[in-house]
Design a protein around this motif. Structure first.
Motif, short mmCIF file in Angstrom:
data_model
loop_
_atom_site.label_atom_id
_atom_site.label_comp_id
_atom_site.label_asym_id
_atom_site.label_seq_id
_atom_site.Cartn_x
_atom_site.Cartn_y
_atom_site.Cartn_z
N GLN A 70 -35.09 30.62 -13.57
CA GLN A 70 -35.13 31.29 -14.87
C GLN A 70 -35.76 32.67 -14.74
OE1 GLN A 70 -38.40 30.47 -17.30
NE2 GLN A 70 -37.65 32.27 -18.41
N TYR A 72 -35.16 37.21 -15.90
CA TYR A 72 -34.33 38.21 -16.57
C TYR A 72 -33.79 39.21 -15.56
CZ TYR A 72 -38.31 41.47 -16.33
OH TYR A 72 -39.33 42.28 -15.88
N ALA A 131 -37.15 43.36 -20.08
CA ALA A 131 -37.31 41.90 -19.99
C ALA A 131 -36.57 41.16 -21.09
CB ALA A 131 -38.79 41.55 -20.01
N SER A 132 -36.33 41.83 -22.22
CA SER A 132 -35.70 41.12 -23.33
C SER A 132 -34.19 41.30 -23.40
CB SER A 132 -36.34 41.60 -24.65
OG SER A 132 -36.15 42.99 -24.76
N LYS A 135 -31.72 38.01 -20.48
CA LYS A 135 -32.46 36.83 -20.01
C LYS A 135 -31.50 35.83 -19.40
CE LYS A 135 -36.30 37.09 -23.19
NZ LYS A 135 -36.83 36.69 -24.48
#
Ligand SMILES: [Zn+2]
Length: 562
Positions: A70, A72, A131-132, A135
């Motif tokens: 997991q 990004y 980072a957003s 993802k």
């Protein structure tokens, strides 16, 4: 100096061991087919260590590439060469995974990239999403495997990097393949190093015959030697499920029972990778194409792949004493191959000397060097050469025969030509070419300032002033002008340049920029109609391709789509 180096290596070993343990089973395989490797971590390549695993993709493109954990998407880099289309995923535990030579990305990532490519009007692009933005979950489809960039066939290049972007061996993280075979030793060499060192009466590098024993190990004849000597080996490893040779993981050597040398491929940094040229016997490689790993460390070698090096790996053989030098080559699974070398200290009656050809040009590794003759100048910055070297240079009119390519270069050496005798219109088409096999010219990045044309070189050889007056050629591959091509999903053209090479290309339809992907391996430009920018029925295509000296070719055609 010797003591300093020993201390340095000891300290370094402690630092490495003190680092945080790597998370095992955090990262999963990036492919949903069985893991078969065509390349291992730390494998010896041209001027670099291989920084990841090359995973086989069943000899084809288009296999699902999955996020190994997991995180990004933190970086996207698309280049004609190198990693081709590459994706970088930042994980919450501080590591980054890298996926290279991709064919294309998942629809969400692909759309993100295309938007930027159209905005910048460039296929080659480097992006750092926040980072957003993109993802990804563990096991999520992020791309399709391919063969883009400097790839010799379809495969996935996969890396795991630490927080300082140093590549690490993915096998440390449990991304592993079955391996039940011990490494293969191809050859063993001994190097008399000291002033009056010899082995079996000779001061030259010698290949030592290996005798296989029943237990899978090897032994050699007893060597008669004296003075400072050291060894080098060429070895490969195979994993189960594939017949190709991969790199080796670990080499240890001990002298009369004490470990005197140990190196392994756990981690390195990109700024040291070119020092591979000092790990291998470069001169031997340049003529034999086999990489011998030297089990000794010469001055100016900062490689961090050594865990332990006593006395730089050099054995001081004294008269009338005996030694047993053992080399152990170990793969990641722990399979090992041992070579036992008995050595007897014996002063020689007479020694065949090493042949060092002295020339007028002596360049020291730790000092800059320059020379000039017949309108050609060379400048070697400090640290460009790994060793003090007698250079063989011939300055001949518009050509320089600059030493031999059996000597490695670390950082660019400048070669300059006085071009005052040429007319401005001649200079416009001129460049500096390296003359390769059969004197074939290849473009070397050329700069013109006043009356001096310069280039930076990283291989020795012949360089000359050349001229390119011919523009690139462009031809359509899957259409003809005036045709209806509603059924085509792509627009393909072939582009090439015979001398200085292609520098740039730009395509428009009805005056509007269209994205074309350049694949240098088959000289094609490809536009994907799914980009949705070609919307009219009648379309006027214009493609302009420019070579490295500025010759331009324009191709125009009309095609129809509904
Ligand atoms: Zn690779």
């Amino acid at each position: 100096m010797k003591h300093f180096l020993i201390l340095f290596f000891t300290l370094f070993a402690l630092i490495v061991k003190a680092q945080a343990p790597v998370p095992v089973d955090y990262f999963t395989s990036p492919l949903d087919v069985g893991l078969v490797l065509s390349g291992t971590f730390g494998e010896l390549r041209s001027n670099h260590f291989h920084s990841g695993l090359d995973i086989k993709t069943q000899q084809r493109e288009g296999l699902n590439v999955l996020s190994s954990a997991q995180g990004y998407v933190s970086r996207i880099n698309i280049q004609h060469y190198g990693y081709g289309k590459a994706l970088y995923i930042q994980h919450p535990n501080g590591y980054t995974t890298v996926y290279g030579h991709l064919k294309k990305f998942s629809p969400e990532i692909e759309a993100y990239i295309k938007k930027q490519q159209y905005a910048k009007e460039s296929y080659e692009i480097e992006l750092f999403p926040t980072a957003s933005e993109l993802k990804v979950e563990k096991g999520e489809l992020v791309a399709l495997s391919g063969n883009t960039g400097g790839s010799g066939g379809p495969h996935l290049h996969f890396e795991i990097r630490d927080g300082q972007q140093r590549p690490m061996n993915p096998k440390l993280f449990g991304v592993n393949v079955k391996d039940s075979q011990a490494p293969t030793i191809n050859s063993l060499f001994v190097y008399p190093l000291g002033e009056d060192a010899h082995v079996n009466g000779s001061a030259q590098r010698q290949r030592i015959r290996l005798t296989p024993l029943n237990d899978g190990s090897f032994k050699t004849e007893e060597l008669n030697a004296c003075g400072n000597i050291a060894f080098g080996i060429s070895a490969v490893d195979k994993q189960d499920g594939a017949s190709n040779n991969n790199g080796i993981y670990k080499i240890e050597a001990n002298l009369n029972g004490d470990t005197v040398f140990e190196m392994n491929m756990d981690r390195f940094s990109f700024n040291e990778t070119r020092h591979l040229n000092q790990l291998i016997d470069y001169e031997y490689f340049s003529s034999n194409k086999t990489r011998i790993t030297k089990l000794f460390v010469e001055p100016n070698n900062p490689l961090s792949v050594y865990n332990k090096v006593i006395d730089q790996g050099v054995i001081n053989v004294e008269d009338s004493l005996t030694y047993l030098y053992n080399i152990k080559v170990i793969d990641f699974a722990g399979n090992q191959r041992i070579i036992r070398i008995p050595i007897k200290g014996k002063r020689p009656d007479n020694v065949t000397p090493r042949n060092i050809s002295k020339t007028d040009y002596f360049a020291q590794a730790n000092q800059a060097f320059s020379a000039e003759e017949n309108g050609i100048d060379v400048y070697i910055p400090k640290g460009s050469l790994y060793q003090d070297t007698y250079l063989d240079i011939k300055f001949m009119g518009d050509t320089i025969d600059f030493h031999k390519d059996d000597t490695p270069i670390h950082t660019n050496i400048t070669v300059g030509f006085d071009v005052s005798k040429y007319k401005p219109e001649e200079l416009e088409k001129m460049f500096i070419a390296q003359l390769g096999y059969k004197n074939r010219p290849s473009y070397s990045n050329t700069y013109l300032k006043g009356n001096r044309m310069t280039t930076g070189i990283r291989t020795f050889g012949k360089y000359t002033l050349a001229s390119d007056t011919k523009p690139p050629s462009i031809s359509p591959l899957n259409f003809k002008s005036g045709q209806w091509i509603s059924g085509n999903s792509e627009l393909k053209l072939r582009i090439s340049d015979d001398l200085s090479g292609i520098k740039s290309y730009r395509a428009t339809v009805n005056g509007k920029f269209i994205l074309m992907e350049y694949e240098y391996k088959n000289n094609t430009l490809t536009h994907d109609f799914n980009d949705g920018v070609v919307t009219e029925t009648e379309n006027n295509l214009k493609v302009v391709v420019t070579d490295n000296v500025g010759n331009s070719q324009t191709f125009e055609a009309t095609f129809f789509r509904k």
